[in-house]
Design an enzyme around this catalytic site. Structure first.
Site, PDB file in Angstrom:
ATOM      1  N   HIS A 236       4.560   9.125   0.644  1.00 39.58           N
ATOM      2  CA  HIS A 236       3.787   8.785   1.842  1.00 39.58           C
ATOM      3  C   HIS A 236       4.766   8.779   3.019  1.00 39.58           C
ATOM      4  CE1 HIS A 236       1.196   6.718   4.627  1.00 39.58           C
ATOM      5  NE2 HIS A 236       0.222   6.651   3.739  1.00 39.58           N
ATOM      6  N   ARG A 258      -1.321   7.870  11.706  1.00 42.82           N
ATOM      7  CA  ARG A 258      -1.100   9.284  12.062  1.00 42.82           C
ATOM      8  C   ARG A 258      -2.440   9.946  12.362  1.00 42.82           C
ATOM      9  NH1 ARG A 258       0.550  10.320   7.007  1.00 42.82           N
ATOM     10  NH2 ARG A 258       0.077  12.524   7.218  1.00 42.82           N
TER      11      ARG A 258
END
Ligand SMILES: Cc1cc2nc3c(=O)[nH]c(=O)nc-3n(C[C@H](O)[C@H](O)[C@H](O)COP(=O)(O)OP(=O)(O)OC[C@H]3O[C@@H](n4cnc5c(N)ncnc54)[C@H](O)[C@@H]3O)c2cc1C
Length: 502
Positions: A236, A258
């Protein structure tokens, strides 16, 4: 050794294990169902840690075909397409079950429809969520429903070996250790579900809960089952980097950051993702993690050797409102997510690989089923954020339904006693050695070898080096002694147990 009998034995109480228990109970209400779990039911595993949410095609403008194609492309065309199709179609049923039968409250739009947010690698914003702490909502509701039913709980019971029948043709039960007492427990069962959730906790930076250590995969391998896609480990991109002194380092800052427009910056505080991919920060996790690793290798890094995530350009108030949990987590570690910069590093998150299984969750060992992160093939080379909890709930439910049918007309198998003795002997071996202890040093070295040589960017020579270093560590580990002390003598006898210390 304590002996128990049950019809269906479920190992693990994440989304896969609890959905399996509920579905098996619904399909076979008279069956004896037991959930054995290393931690406390409802309090351990990664489903509880899910932040971002659950991918499912609900909106009129979206479709399961589109979710399917995103999953296949995100997985670099390597997912098993039949399994991926089951994932996207059955996710619709499971999200309705979660909301309408199990009582989950997910966030909604002003018009009453379920709110779905942006996650990377999606052509449509389809991630259902409860703020940024979705897993707590899901697992609490599932656990309540399990508690309300006649489902046996073996909490703080660690499964250590799948034991076959005398003939070797099927699974007969599972050997466990009652973690509270140190007592061995053998549970005979007609059907066993492996739902221990994989867990790449062997890397320096990692996200999964500490109770996960690939136990299920190791047991499956020892039982002669085939694993697939084990080289596909997902990192991640935004693991919190707060220094070596805190276990918060490596924990995830969710993908929605994001997805909603957060920027990644290098040590010089410059944005770099647009140079690597046209989707920039919204590219899939594998792409972003590789780009970040390349920046880290150039040594253009933050004080702790990572990079930064910046959200302030989206408006601190909006960030504080939409990502309350993340803002608080960062504040605990001295970072201002809403208005400043937070140090981040890619962190080992998920294993796409796992036990080979059929679409009904059965395996090559009759009576043994697998679901959730212990299974391999659904996600190919890269799991989309939001498809993990969908995977565990979808296939957990399938396994529950199928096991309820499997146990009908079947009796308990006689276990291979020699295999139980051998498994107990293997567990006892570390207490019988004489060499000095040093487990922590071995663990630290393991973290480094995995991160540096078996990590985000790998090559042949690095993997060869790692193989020989890991073999050396294994030899050291095999020589280490664990001390066994006796302590406590409670009058109720429950505390007159052995504790084992390193
Ligand atoms: C921080 C974090 C955030 C995440 N966010 C998302 C997200 O937003 N969306 C998404 O889709 N996915 C997310 N994921 C991934 C998702 O959590 C997993 O894909 C999914 O929940 C796995 O479910 P599971 O039931 O297979 O395993 P888990 O939920 O991990 O459960 C495994 C269970 O097995 C038990 N266990 C382990 N070993 C043994 C043993 N030897 N004996 C008995 N029991 C054992 C554990 O105690 C635990 O109860 C996230 C993961 C993490 C770590």
């Amino acid at each position: 050794m304590r002996s128990l009998e049950t019809d269906i034995l479920i190992l693990g109480s994440g989304g896969a294990g609890l959905f399996a228990a509920l579905h098996a109970h619904k399909a076979a209400p008279q069956a004896a169902i037991s959930v054995a779990v290393k931690g406390l039911l409802g309090k351990c595993g990664c489903t509880r840690m899910v932040q971002g949410g659950y991918n499912v095609a609900l909106a009129k403008e979206d479709s399961v075909e589109r979710h399917f194609m995103d999953t296949i492309e995100g997985g670099k065309w390597l997912p098993d397409q039949d399994l991926a199709w089951m994932l996207v179609t059955l996710a619709v049923e499971r999200i309705h079950e979660l909301e309408n039968e199990l009582g989950c409250f997910f966030d909604r739009n002003p018009d009453g429809t379920v709110h779905q947010k942006a996650f990377a690698g999606q052509t449509f914003d389809r991630t259902v969520h409860k703020g940024d702490l979705t897993g707590i909502e899901i697992i609490n509701r599932l656990a309540e429903q399990v508690w309300a039913r006649r489902i046996e709980r073996l909490e703080e019971h660690r499964a250590v070996e799948l034991v076959k029948s005398k003939s070797g043709d099927s699974v007969a039960g599972v050997l466990m250790i009652d973690v509270r007492s140190g007592e061995y427990v053998f549970v005979r069962a007609k059907a066993v579900l492996l739902a221990t959730g994989g867990g790449p906790t062997m890397y320096r930076y990692h996200t999964p809960s500490g109770d996960k250590s690939c136990d299920g995969l190791a047991m499956a391998l020892r039982a002669g089952l085939q694993l697939r896609d084990m080289e596909m480990v997902q990192f991640h991109p935004t693991g919190l980097l707060a220094g070596p002194h805190t276990r918060m380092t490596g924990t995830v800052l969710e993908e929605g950051l994001r997805g909603s427009g957060g920027h990644l910056l290098n040590g010089a505080k410059q944005r770099f993702m647009p140079q690597y991919d046209r989707l920039a920060e919204r590219a899939t996790r594998d792409v972003v993690s590789r780009a970040m690793y390349s920046e880290i290798v150039k040594k253009n890094t933050s004080p702790h050797g990572g990079l930064y995530i910046s959200m302030a350009h989206l408006g601190p108030e909006r960030v504080a409102r939409e990502f309350k949990g993340m803002v608080e987590r960062c504040a605990d570690c001295g970072f201002d997510l809403a208005g400043g910069l937070v140090e981040v590093v890619p962190t080992a998150h998920y294993m796409m690989g796992g036990v080979e299984f059929r679409s009904d969750c059965s395996t090559l060992l009759p009576g043994l089923f697998v679901a959730g992160e212990d299974s391999g093939g659904v996600h190919g080379a890269n799991r989309l954020g939001g498809n993990g909890v969908a995977n565990s709930t979808v296939f957990g439910a399938v396994a529950g339904d199928v096991m309820a049918g499997w146990i009908r007309e079947r009796g308990l198998e006689t276990p291979d006693g020699g295999a139980i003795d051998a498994a107990v002997a293997a567990c006892e071996a570390p207490f019988k050695r004489t060499a000095s202890s040093g487990l922590e040093r071995v663990r630290e070295r393991l973290y480094d070898v995995m991160w540096e040589k078996v990590g985000i960017i790998r090559d042949g020579p690095g993997l060869e080096d790692a193989r020989s270093e890991l073999a050396g560590l294994e030899m050291e580990l095999d020589a280490l002694v664990l001390r066994e002390d006796r302590c406590g003598s409670g009058e109720d006898g429950r505390r007159t147990k052995k504790t084992r210390s390193v």
